[in-house]
Design a protein around this motif. Structure first.
Motif, PDB file in Angstrom:
ATOM      1  N   GLN A  40      -5.341  13.452  -5.229  1.00 14.35           N
ATOM      2  CA  GLN A  40      -6.454  12.568  -5.565  1.00 14.35           C
ATOM      3  C   GLN A  40      -5.949  11.296  -6.246  1.00 14.35           C
ATOM      4  OE1 GLN A  40      -8.593  15.450  -7.995  1.00 14.35           O
ATOM      5  NE2 GLN A  40     -10.065  15.781  -6.368  1.00 14.35           N
ATOM      6  N   PRO A  41      -5.133  10.507  -5.566  1.00 15.55           N
ATOM      7  CA  PRO A  41      -4.603   9.297  -6.205  1.00 15.55           C
ATOM      8  C   PRO A  41      -5.704   8.298  -6.518  1.00 15.55           C
ATOM      9  CG  PRO A  41      -4.096   9.306  -3.864  1.00 15.55           C
ATOM     10  CD  PRO A  41      -4.655  10.655  -4.181  1.00 15.55           C
ATOM     11  N   ARG A  42      -5.606   7.681  -7.678  1.00 13.14           N
ATOM     12  CA  ARG A  42      -6.613   6.719  -8.114  1.00 13.14           C
ATOM     13  C   ARG A  42      -6.729   5.540  -7.154  1.00 13.14           C
ATOM     14  NH1 ARG A  42      -6.003   2.764 -13.389  1.00 13.14           N
ATOM     15  NH2 ARG A  42      -8.153   1.996 -13.441  1.00 13.14           N
ATOM     16  N   ASN A  43      -5.603   5.091  -6.615  1.00 14.16           N
ATOM     17  CA  ASN A  43      -5.600   3.873  -5.797  1.00 14.16           C
ATOM     18  C   ASN A  43      -5.720   4.147  -4.301  1.00 14.16           C
ATOM     19  OD1 ASN A  43      -3.095   4.977  -5.355  1.00 14.16           O
ATOM     20  ND2 ASN A  43      -1.929   3.129  -5.799  1.00 14.16           N
ATOM     21  N   ALA A  44      -6.183   5.332  -3.930  1.00 15.60           N
ATOM     22  CA  ALA A  44      -6.285   5.683  -2.509  1.00 15.60           C
ATOM     23  C   ALA A  44      -7.086   4.676  -1.680  1.00 15.60           C
ATOM     24  CB  ALA A  44      -6.870   7.091  -2.358  1.00 15.60           C
ATOM     25  N   PRO A  45      -8.208   4.104  -2.200  1.00 16.87           N
ATOM     26  CA  PRO A  45      -8.970   3.163  -1.364  1.00 16.87           C
ATOM     27  C   PRO A  45      -8.279   1.819  -1.153  1.00 16.87           C
ATOM     28  CG  PRO A  45     -10.336   4.093  -3.127  1.00 16.87           C
ATOM     29  CD  PRO A  45      -8.909   4.393  -3.459  1.00 16.87           C
ATOM     30  N   ALA A  46      -7.290   1.495  -1.970  1.00 17.07           N
ATOM     31  CA  ALA A  46      -6.660   0.173  -1.890  1.00 17.07           C
ATOM     32  C   ALA A  46      -5.826   0.034  -0.622  1.00 17.07           C
ATOM     33  CB  ALA A  46      -5.789  -0.062  -3.114  1.00 17.07           C
ATOM     34  N   GLN A  47      -5.766  -1.180  -0.101  1.00 18.21           N
ATOM     35  CA  GLN A  47      -4.986  -1.429   1.112  1.00 18.21           C
ATOM     36  C   GLN A  47      -3.499  -1.497   0.836  1.00 18.21           C
ATOM     37  OE1 GLN A  47      -6.703  -5.002   2.778  1.00 18.21           O
ATOM     38  NE2 GLN A  47      -8.350  -3.882   3.793  1.00 18.21           N
ATOM     39  N   GLY A  48      -3.139  -1.907  -0.371  1.00 12.11           N
ATOM     40  CA  GLY A  48      -1.719  -2.032  -0.679  1.00 12.11           C
ATOM     41  C   GLY A  48      -1.460  -1.985  -2.165  1.00 12.11           C
ATOM     42  N   VAL A  49      -0.228  -1.654  -2.509  1.00  9.00           N
ATOM     43  CA  VAL A  49       0.239  -1.684  -3.896  1.00  9.00           C
ATOM     44  C   VAL A  49       0.841  -3.061  -4.145  1.00  9.00           C
ATOM     45  CG1 VAL A  49       1.928  -0.731  -5.511  1.00  9.00           C
ATOM     46  CG2 VAL A  49       0.660   0.785  -3.977  1.00  9.00           C
ATOM     47  N   HIS A  50       0.443  -3.695  -5.247  1.00 19.26           N
ATOM     48  CA  HIS A  50       0.904  -5.060  -5.506  1.00 19.26           C
ATOM     49  C   HIS A  50       1.646  -5.163  -6.833  1.00 19.26           C
ATOM     50  CE1 HIS A  50      -1.200  -6.470  -1.997  1.00 19.26           C
ATOM     51  NE2 HIS A  50      -2.307  -5.881  -2.416  1.00 19.26           N
ATOM     52  N   ALA A  51       2.461  -6.215  -6.937  1.00 22.67           N
ATOM     53  CA  ALA A  51       3.291  -6.477  -8.111  1.00 22.67           C
ATOM     54  C   ALA A  51       4.279  -5.339  -8.353  1.00 22.67           C
ATOM     55  CB  ALA A  51       2.430  -6.718  -9.343  1.00 22.67           C
ATOM     56  N   GLY A  54       9.906  -4.938  -4.675  1.00 24.35           N
ATOM     57  CA  GLY A  54      10.559  -4.252  -3.575  1.00 24.35           C
ATOM     58  C   GLY A  54       9.613  -3.475  -2.681  1.00 24.35           C
ATOM     59  N   SER A  55       8.371  -3.288  -3.130  1.00 17.38           N
ATOM     60  CA  SER A  55       7.391  -2.536  -2.330  1.00 17.38           C
ATOM     61  C   SER A  55       6.059  -3.280  -2.247  1.00 17.38           C
ATOM     62  CB  SER A  55       7.170  -1.148  -2.941  1.00 17.38           C
ATOM     63  OG  SER A  55       8.347  -0.371  -2.883  1.00 17.38           O
ATOM     64  N   GLU A  56       6.094  -4.584  -2.418  1.00 20.53           N
ATOM     65  CA  GLU A  56       4.882  -5.394  -2.405  1.00 20.53           C
ATOM     66  C   GLU A  56       4.089  -5.177  -1.114  1.00 20.53           C
ATOM     67  OE1 GLU A  56       1.796  -7.860  -2.916  1.00 20.53           O
ATOM     68  OE2 GLU A  56       3.207  -7.240  -4.476  1.00 20.53           O
ATOM     69  N   GLY A  57       2.801  -4.825  -1.278  1.00 27.04           N
ATOM     70  CA  GLY A  57       1.914  -4.663  -0.132  1.00 27.04           C
ATOM     71  C   GLY A  57       1.998  -3.324   0.559  1.00 27.04           C
ATOM     72  N   THR A  58       2.898  -2.463   0.137  1.00 24.82           N
ATOM     73  CA  THR A  58       3.006  -1.133   0.741  1.00 24.82           C
ATOM     74  C   THR A  58       1.728  -0.351   0.490  1.00 24.82           C
ATOM     75  OG1 THR A  58       5.380  -1.109   0.341  1.00 24.82           O
ATOM     76  CG2 THR A  58       4.347   1.015   0.783  1.00 24.82           C
ATOM     77  N   SER A  59       1.239   0.365   1.490  1.00 25.30           N
ATOM     78  CA  SER A  59       0.025   1.151   1.284  1.00 25.30           C
ATOM     79  C   SER A  59       0.313   2.268   0.291  1.00 25.30           C
ATOM     80  CB  SER A  59      -0.464   1.745   2.605  1.00 25.30           C
ATOM     81  OG  SER A  59       0.337   2.856   2.990  1.00 25.30           O
ATOM     82  N   PRO A  60      -0.676   2.642  -0.530  1.00 24.48           N
ATOM     83  CA  PRO A  60      -0.462   3.730  -1.486  1.00 24.48           C
ATOM     84  C   PRO A  60       0.042   5.007  -0.822  1.00 24.48           C
ATOM     85  CG  PRO A  60      -2.495   2.583  -1.993  1.00 24.48           C
ATOM     86  CD  PRO A  60      -2.010   2.024  -0.684  1.00 24.48           C
ATOM     87  N   ALA A  61      -0.501   5.338   0.339  1.00 19.06           N
ATOM     88  CA  ALA A  61      -0.085   6.562   1.028  1.00 19.06           C
ATOM     89  C   ALA A  61       1.379   6.499   1.432  1.00 19.06           C
ATOM     90  CB  ALA A  61      -0.964   6.800   2.253  1.00 19.06           C
ATOM     91  N   ASP A  62       1.816   5.346   1.934  1.00 21.95           N
ATOM     92  CA  ASP A  62       3.215   5.205   2.353  1.00 21.95           C
ATOM     93  C   ASP A  62       4.156   5.253   1.153  1.00 21.95           C
ATOM     94  OD1 ASP A  62       2.490   5.034   4.984  1.00 21.95           O
ATOM     95  OD2 ASP A  62       2.697   2.858   5.136  1.00 21.95           O
ATOM     96  N   LEU A  63       3.754   4.636   0.055  1.00 19.34           N
ATOM     97  CA  LEU A  63       4.599   4.648  -1.132  1.00 19.34           C
ATOM     98  C   LEU A  63       4.806   6.072  -1.637  1.00 19.34           C
ATOM     99  CD1 LEU A  63       6.032   2.739  -3.207  1.00 19.34           C
ATOM    100  CD2 LEU A  63       4.010   3.048  -4.641  1.00 19.34           C
TER     101      LEU A  63
END
Length: 326
Positions: A40-51, A54-63
């Motif tokens: 149940q990750p908090r950021n699941a609805p987000a399209q990408g992880v930012h800031a 090295g992983s800018e814009g990576t989807s939470p699921a992929d990270l």
């Protein structure tokens, strides 16, 4: 609680960025470590992880998938499941899952995160993490120069409006029931070109799947492309409470923004052998900060185990030599 069927030097409860970073550190330290992730990750609805360097814009699921693969590549174990109970034992802790299975742990790292509680306004939940946002550092760039509406209460309202003004000149703050803006607050907002609408929001409107505006209680419709809602950030802390830890309130002035479980700078709690990292102890932490906290906690857990092993080894050596125990 059933008897443990497996034993680990460390069990990590929660498989987000904080938990996986802690597990990776422990696995690379040649520790037996198990991660139990409730999924149940908090950021699941987000399209990408930012800031996240090295992983800018990576989807939470992929990270998270990459993180799990890294942990297991060093011998760590990652399993899906819900932890329903933590109990102290003579040798450490017993960790019970929802299926009734129990594992033993010498040390615990709890990274269960938090739950964002939204105001009861129609349309907010449907667009949470896409058109309904809370963190400008996570989403500000994506809505730069576009009209943004802020729905907030207390001192957070003015703070959030001024903060989002960094990304766009088109900020509108909507009044909150029961809280009147002071004259100085209004003057400051006006100086930054922020519009104040004194009628509270009744509903968030959408068009073609995205946020298109808000309707206020007086029937007016204001067009916006995104709605900012500082949520009530409630830590997932019940497992820690069961171990005897207390939940504290996170405040801005007198306004309660959320809850957290206190820990020192290394993540160590008041219960020996239990560490925390991520949003369960720091409500405003972003993904990269949570990962850093998990990394630090993992290193401290290993150091704690090292010292305990050294003490036991010394006791054995003294016993073999007939020397008095320490």
């Amino acid at each position: 609680m059933n008897e443990p069927t497996r034993s680990f030097e460390a069990v990590v409860v929660g498989g987000g960025a904080a938990g996986l970073a802690g597990a990776l550190t422990l696995a690379r330290a040649r520790r037996s470590v198990l991660v139990i992730d409730g999924g149940q990750p908090r950021n699941a609805p987000a399209q990408g992880v930012h800031a996240y360097l090295g992983s800018e814009g990576t989807s939470p699921a992929d990270l998270l998938a990459r993180g799990r693969a890294e942990v297991t590549s060093y011998g760590g174990v990652v399993e899906q499941g819900q932890v329903v109970g933590l109990k102290r034992t003579e040798g450490g802790f017993a960790v019970e899952r929802e299926d009734g299975s129990v594992v033993a742990a010498q040390r615990l790292l709890v990274t269960t995160g938090l739950v964002d509680e939204l105001p009861d306004i129609p349309g907010l939940a449907e667009h949470w993490g896409t058109g309904v946002l809370h963190c400008p550092y996570c989403h500000g760039w994506e809505v730069r120069d576009r009209p943004v509406g802020v729905v907030a209460s207390g001192p957070v309202a003015v703070h959030a409006s001024l903060l989002w003004r960094q990304w766009t000149e088109k900020v509108t703050l909507f009044a909150h029931p029961g809280r009147t803006l002071g004259s100085l607050e209004r003057e400051k907002l006006a100086a930054r070109g922020i519009t104040v609408v004194d009628s509270p929001v009744e509903a968030v409107l959408s068009e073609e799947g995205g946020v298109s505006g808000v309707r206020t209680v007086d029937g007016s419709v204001v067009a916006v492309d995104a709605v900012v809602v500082p949520t009530f950030m409630r830590s997932r802390s019940q497992l820690l409470v069961d171990l005897g830890l207390e939940v504290s309130e996170q405040k801005m002035g007198e306004h309660v923004m959320g809850t957290y479980v206190a820990a020192d700078a290394t993540g160590a709690t008041a219960v020996p052998g239990v560490w925390v990292a991520g949003n369960v102890t720091s409500v405003s932490e972003q993904v990269i900060g949570s990962a850093a906290a998990g990394n630090k906690a993992g290193a401290m857990i290993n150091a704690d185990l090292v010292m305990a092993e050294a003490e036991r080894a010394l006791e054995r050596a003294r016993a073999e030599q007939g020397a008095p125990a320490l």
